[in-house]
Motif scaffolding. Structure first.
Motif, mmCIF file in Angstrom:
data_model
loop_
_atom_site.group_PDB
_atom_site.id
_atom_site.type_symbol
_atom_site.label_atom_id
_atom_site.label_comp_id
_atom_site.label_asym_id
_atom_site.label_seq_id
_atom_site.Cartn_x
_atom_site.Cartn_y
_atom_site.Cartn_z
ATOM 1 N N GLN A 81 -9.531 99.080 -38.661
ATOM 2 C CA GLN A 81 -9.141 98.034 -37.269
ATOM 3 C C GLN A 81 -8.129 97.065 -37.931
ATOM 4 O OE1 GLN A 81 -12.567 95.787 -36.151
ATOM 5 N NE2 GLN A 81 -12.057 96.073 -33.995
ATOM 6 N N ILE A 82 -6.961 96.828 -37.248
ATOM 7 C CA ILE A 82 -6.060 95.609 -37.455
ATOM 8 C C ILE A 82 -6.484 94.553 -36.694
ATOM 9 C CG2 ILE A 82 -3.751 95.140 -37.339
ATOM 10 C CD1 ILE A 82 -3.035 98.135 -37.571
ATOM 11 N N VAL A 83 -6.634 93.550 -37.554
ATOM 12 C CA VAL A 83 -6.922 91.945 -36.954
ATOM 13 C C VAL A 83 -5.745 91.212 -36.915
ATOM 14 C CG1 VAL A 83 -9.499 92.452 -37.477
ATOM 15 C CG2 VAL A 83 -7.861 91.421 -39.167
ATOM 16 N N PRO A 84 -5.598 90.322 -36.035
ATOM 17 C CA PRO A 84 -4.727 89.196 -36.176
ATOM 18 C C PRO A 84 -4.657 88.330 -37.370
ATOM 19 C CG PRO A 84 -6.330 88.716 -34.570
ATOM 20 C CD PRO A 84 -6.895 89.970 -35.081
ATOM 21 N N GLU A 85 -3.220 87.844 -37.716
ATOM 22 C CA GLU A 85 -3.143 87.189 -38.815
ATOM 23 C C GLU A 85 -4.422 85.641 -38.990
ATOM 24 O OE1 GLU A 85 0.531 84.325 -40.447
ATOM 25 O OE2 GLU A 85 0.969 86.133 -39.578
ATOM 26 N N ILE A 86 -4.665 85.573 -40.189
ATOM 27 C CA ILE A 86 -5.714 84.411 -40.371
ATOM 28 C C ILE A 86 -5.003 83.370 -40.290
ATOM 29 C CG2 ILE A 86 -7.260 83.383 -41.895
ATOM 30 C CD1 ILE A 86 -7.609 86.147 -43.229
ATOM 31 N N THR A 90 -9.500 79.306 -40.178
ATOM 32 C CA THR A 90 -10.458 80.351 -40.773
ATOM 33 C C THR A 90 -10.171 80.566 -42.114
ATOM 34 O OG1 THR A 90 -9.062 82.093 -39.764
ATOM 35 C CG2 THR A 90 -10.932 81.313 -38.258
ATOM 36 N N ALA A 94 -12.180 83.151 -45.122
ATOM 37 C CA ALA A 94 -11.424 84.718 -45.458
ATOM 38 C C ALA A 94 -11.328 84.879 -46.671
ATOM 39 C CB ALA A 94 -10.303 84.521 -44.363
ATOM 40 N N GLU A 102 -10.751 93.554 -48.292
ATOM 41 C CA GLU A 102 -12.109 93.473 -47.582
ATOM 42 C C GLU A 102 -12.382 94.666 -46.896
ATOM 43 O OE1 GLU A 102 -14.956 91.081 -44.414
ATOM 44 O OE2 GLU A 102 -12.831 90.375 -44.930
ATOM 45 N N ARG A 110 -20.412 94.980 -46.367
ATOM 46 C CA ARG A 110 -18.932 94.273 -46.706
ATOM 47 C C ARG A 110 -18.652 94.383 -48.196
ATOM 48 N NH1 ARG A 110 -16.943 88.305 -45.117
ATOM 49 N NH2 ARG A 110 -17.465 87.886 -47.117
#
Length: 133
Positions: A81-86, A90, A94, A102, A110
């Motif tokens: 799953q590609i998540v938006p940039e941190i 946050t 992270a 991760e 995890r």
């Protein structure tokens, strides 16, 4: 009254189910196994939906892992799953962006590793985590 002394005769006997074994092709088995691997805790629901016992489905899954059912893609990998940039807000929660990775398993565990991780050791750890309930 005892069954040996009962003198009534049976006029009609109806057989409701013959109990005949079903035959599943390898393609059908693979489709059902892949469905059971699609999300965590779906073995019981998948078995129930197809009229199988959980034990039979587990034996098919083991055969799939051992490559006895043909081309099985149940190799322990889960969809990425590609998540938006941190963002800066946050970043404290992270992992640091210094070559760490991760990994979240299908059962929610995890693991955070750095860029120098031994891949063979990581694979053994991930397989062990996937077997935990």
């Amino acid at each position: 009254m005892d069954i040996l002394t009962d003198s009534r005769q049976v006029n009609r006997l109806e057989v409701v189910e013959t109990g005949r074994r079903r035959r599943w092709s390898d393609a059908e088995k693979l489709r059902i196994v892949e469905e059971s691997f699609s999300a965590p805790r779906l073995v019981s629901a998948t078995a129930r939906r197809h009229g199988l016992s959980k034990q039979l489905l587990f034996s098919w899954r083991n055969a799939c892992r051992e490559a006895q059912l043909g081309d099985c893609r149940a190799d322990g990998f889960v969809p990425a799953q590609i998540v938006p940039e941190i963002h800066a807000t946050t970043a404290a929660t992270a992992p640091a962006m210094t070559g760490t990775l991760e990994i979240v398993t299908a059962n929610g565990r995890r693991v955070i590793v750095d860029q120098n991780v031994d891949v063979a050791v990581l694979l053994r750890i991930m397989r062990g985590l996937e077997t935990l309930r």
